[in-house]
Scaffold this active site. Sequence first.
Site, PDB file in Angstrom:
ATOM      1  N   GLY A  88      -0.706  -1.659  68.549  1.00 45.99           N
ATOM      2  CA  GLY A  88       0.565  -0.957  68.438  1.00 45.99           C
ATOM      3  C   GLY A  88       1.086  -0.489  69.783  1.00 45.99           C
ATOM      4  O   GLY A  88       0.376   0.175  70.529  1.00 45.99           O
ATOM      5  N   GLY A  94       3.767   1.530  70.259  1.00 46.63           N
ATOM      6  CA  GLY A  94       4.684   2.653  70.065  1.00 46.63           C
ATOM      7  C   GLY A  94       4.438   3.708  71.132  1.00 46.63           C
ATOM      8  O   GLY A  94       3.829   3.429  72.172  1.00 46.63           O
ATOM      9  N   PHE A  95       4.884   4.918  70.872  1.00 46.44           N
ATOM     10  CA  PHE A  95       4.700   5.982  71.859  1.00 46.44           C
ATOM     11  C   PHE A  95       3.220   6.217  72.160  1.00 46.44           C
ATOM     12  O   PHE A  95       2.826   6.373  73.312  1.00 46.44           O
ATOM     13  CB  PHE A  95       5.323   7.282  71.352  1.00 46.44           C
ATOM     14  N   VAL A 143      -1.878  -7.483  62.698  1.00 43.77           N
ATOM     15  CA  VAL A 143      -3.293  -7.210  62.435  1.00 43.77           C
ATOM     16  C   VAL A 143      -3.561  -7.352  60.942  1.00 43.77           C
ATOM     17  O   VAL A 143      -2.784  -6.869  60.120  1.00 43.77           O
ATOM     18  CB  VAL A 143      -3.654  -5.790  62.902  1.00 43.77           C
ATOM     19  N   GLU A 174      20.170  13.950  60.726  1.00 53.11           N
ATOM     20  CA  GLU A 174      20.911  13.172  61.715  1.00 53.11           C
ATOM     21  C   GLU A 174      21.728  12.065  61.056  1.00 53.11           C
ATOM     22  O   GLU A 174      22.887  11.826  61.421  1.00 53.11           O
ATOM     23  CB  GLU A 174      19.930  12.613  62.759  1.00 53.11           C
ATOM     24  N   ASP A 177       1.004   8.440  64.619  1.00 58.80           N
ATOM     25  CA  ASP A 177       1.285   8.673  63.199  1.00 58.80           C
ATOM     26  C   ASP A 177       0.168   8.192  62.281  1.00 58.80           C
ATOM     27  O   ASP A 177       0.157   8.524  61.092  1.00 58.80           O
ATOM     28  CB  ASP A 177       2.583   7.949  62.801  1.00 58.80           C
ATOM     29  N   ALA A 194       6.978  11.997  68.528  1.00 57.36           N
ATOM     30  CA  ALA A 194       6.703  11.304  69.781  1.00 57.36           C
ATOM     31  C   ALA A 194       5.854  12.144  70.746  1.00 57.36           C
ATOM     32  O   ALA A 194       4.911  11.627  71.340  1.00 57.36           O
ATOM     33  CB  ALA A 194       8.016  10.876  70.432  1.00 57.36           C
TER      34      ALA A 194
END
Lengths: 474, 474
Positions: free
Chosen positions: B24, B26-27, B92, B183, B332, B348
């Site tokens: 992954g 991501g962040f 994966v 949002e 996460d 994040a």
Amino acid sequence: MRERLIAASRRATESPRLQVVVLGAGFAGLSAIKALARAAVDIKVVDRHNYHLFQPLLYQVATAGLSPAEIAMPIRSILSVQRNTKVLLGRVTGIDLRRREVEIEGGRVYYDTLIVATGASHAYVGHNEWESVAPALKTIEDATGIRRKILIAFERAEMTQSPDERRRLLNFVIIGGGPTGVELAGAIAELARKVLTADFRNIDPHDARIILIESNPRVLPNFPEKLSYSAKQALEGLGVEVRVGKVATTCDVDGVVIADSSCKVASETAPVLKPRLAITERIEARTILWAAGVAASPSAKWLNAQADRVGRVIVGPDLTLPGHPEVFVIGDTAAVLDKVGKFLPGTAPVAKQQGRYVAQLIRARLSERRMPAHFSYRHHGSLATIGRGTAVAEFGRLQLSGRIAWLLWGAVHVLFLIGFRNRIAVLLDWLWAYFTFGRGSRLITGTAVEDGREPPIGVTAAVDGAVAGESMRL
Amino acid sequence: MRERLIAASRRATESPRLQVVVLGAGFAGLSAIKALARAAVDIKVVDRHNYHLFQPLLYQVATAGLSPAEIAMPIRSILSVQRNTKVLLGRVTGIDLRRREVEIEGGRVYYDTLIVATGASHAYVGHNEWESVAPALKTIEDATGIRRKILIAFERAEMTQSPDERRRLLNFVIIGGGPTGVELAGAIAELARKVLTADFRNIDPHDARIILIESNPRVLPNFPEKLSYSAKQALEGLGVEVRVGKVATTCDVDGVVIADSSCKVASETAPVLKPRLAITERIEARTILWAAGVAASPSAKWLNAQADRVGRVIVGPDLTLPGHPEVFVIGDTAAVLDKVGKFLPGTAPVAKQQGRYVAQLIRARLSERRMPAHFSYRHHGSLATIGRGTAVAEFGRLQLSGRIAWLLWGAVHVLFLIGFRNRIAVLLDWLWAYFTFGRGSRLITGTAVEDGREPPIGVTAAVDGAVAGESMRL
């Protein structure tokens, strides 16, 4: 319901203002609509997309240089201030010339005057089965699909352990050497040789072969011969293999077979009688792109009109449908002869001039003025770009190539983009790419299902029929 | 083949450098990789996408404010200078803890140290059938799909002749009042009330109702109470209907049914015994968006590990898998308790700090240094934006709302975007939108097939089961 429809039509005819319906918000349709902004008419424009697409830059979306939103603008935004115009999102299914109604899925629209500007899509000249392996470039979805195909080819090449498969993945064949084919080939070559260089560990993107196939004896056959030569040189400078006088005889998921384009062409250049069996060559490639032909939208069928070889409606000198002065056909959908008896090309300048002419004619009819009863195209010039810093340009006797032509090409394309914001965004992307060799839109998005070989996005690029069961070199 | 795989693993173990595999980009994954840039390790990062996604701004793609390419950056570009790292595009399928191998479609990857950072996706808490009618926002494809859904709703409303259907099309229900829901609701309200105002002729986009459903007694339940109140006020100022203490009990193509969120919550606030049958209300709506819950990726299953309610792996204080000091789970995907015994949120900053901690631990192990054997999260603050010019921010005791919070929100998000070019592009789009109320990315692209009701793009929005046979008012 029948009654309701007829009632609706009647109501429309009772309106004091001329009801103008425009099919298609491309260059032709939009220029007609804008030139009618102050006319005492009610306009309805029907398009199957909610945006106007700046097609001359579509190849840059396909090669990760620009984002879709940078070359597309919502039709409603463009026309929001033009209060005499309504925008309808819908697909045209037919035209009823007798009732003067356009059939749209789910409804009908009455017109007093109809402007058909539905454009063209790609044509595989009798080989529709090639569409799945050799995608063409006409829509935003085509462009993001081709972008995905190109980027996934590099990803797969990085993963595979089979040298044969790697070679096949790094071969890119572009069929068709007109402006779109030349621009695609140049942009893919730059992507491989300039942009991706540092990004892979197992492959060298320099190993990519980009092969451009053109059936005529030279690329950009509609340009002056000198510029075709400059373009070929510039392409070869970028590492593109230019194969002229060749046609594809087979396209499949593993590659193409090419042959001499035709005995007729061969006999023109060589007086020797060619054997009927042309010499063929097979090029293994996982990415084949089609830039070889267009066909008009089905408007000739809707209008029950005479069409030329590629489906364009044959119109009168004033761009009306013969026998129907209330129906105009313009842009890529129309076959129009120029002064010397050649068909006008399917370009943006032709489309825009036709749109303006038709609008002028409609205004003249409203005020019962007289005006020239034939459209005449004024050719200002032609431009095609090859890569970063190189283009060819023709303005009558003035013929340019190299950096100055490229600057001109950039300026013209940014100026003609609709919307100030898009101009700034595209300029920014170009400057960024020019100084850093980076490309901002290298995203593999969406789901590819066309050929059943490409895995849906998010699935490893290493899964591959030809090398199934192979373990990755990781 | 079996032999080949084992041979490949052996070769890998013989390498003198520690083999680190990161799942992954991501962040969490990226911050670990970057913090290992100078470590004597070989890193392989596996991701199913070729780009890192800046998820905090994904809702702006869904509401036509930004383009996908502006918030996504190719992983290969980000890591092209980091020569100890290889990027593998792949999904994966499993992890073999005994052999220390990650299974990817088409191959296996050996590791000495594994970092699992595969993130989360949306969860429908026992109502997976709602996914087709109430899409959630986790990927680029989700975002462009939601954008299409919202824009097509306005187009259909413009076309339909049925007042009921028009009302249903102009109702937008967002389920979930966390930052994403808030949002989204704010951005859709602005789209309807500020951006689209002049674009339609038959409808007034002001008539759109935006309804935000939250099960807790207040929106942004993880924020201080005062800021929840400011957020609610700001949303109502934009015309959003905020319905707190409500849950959806039914979602279908025609709308939602909502009910009081639970007897337990009700009895906390009111001592009166609630009847078991909660009072329900039906809201007719064609657009329902899901922002109510996430579930971790299937990594707990791959690792055969203990997981919490939403599938996150329960890890030790040093973020390792119990019994496997060579396996870290972060971001996460991990359930980590903070000092006061609450689970850390899936944000994040948490992911980034965990990535850096793990990298530090790996470097410490390599040099046999000692370091704190537990991760501790340092909370700097929380931000959420509501619309043009309004946001809420919390930095410990400092709580801000309104324009200053909004400026801060913008600055923080632009600064944390990866890539100089993306920062400029996003800033430009925001300035443009701020001064003109225009949105640059209002494109309906792709093909929508999820619910079988939405027509593929290019097909008129007027075709609609509920009003079939109806003639358009054109």
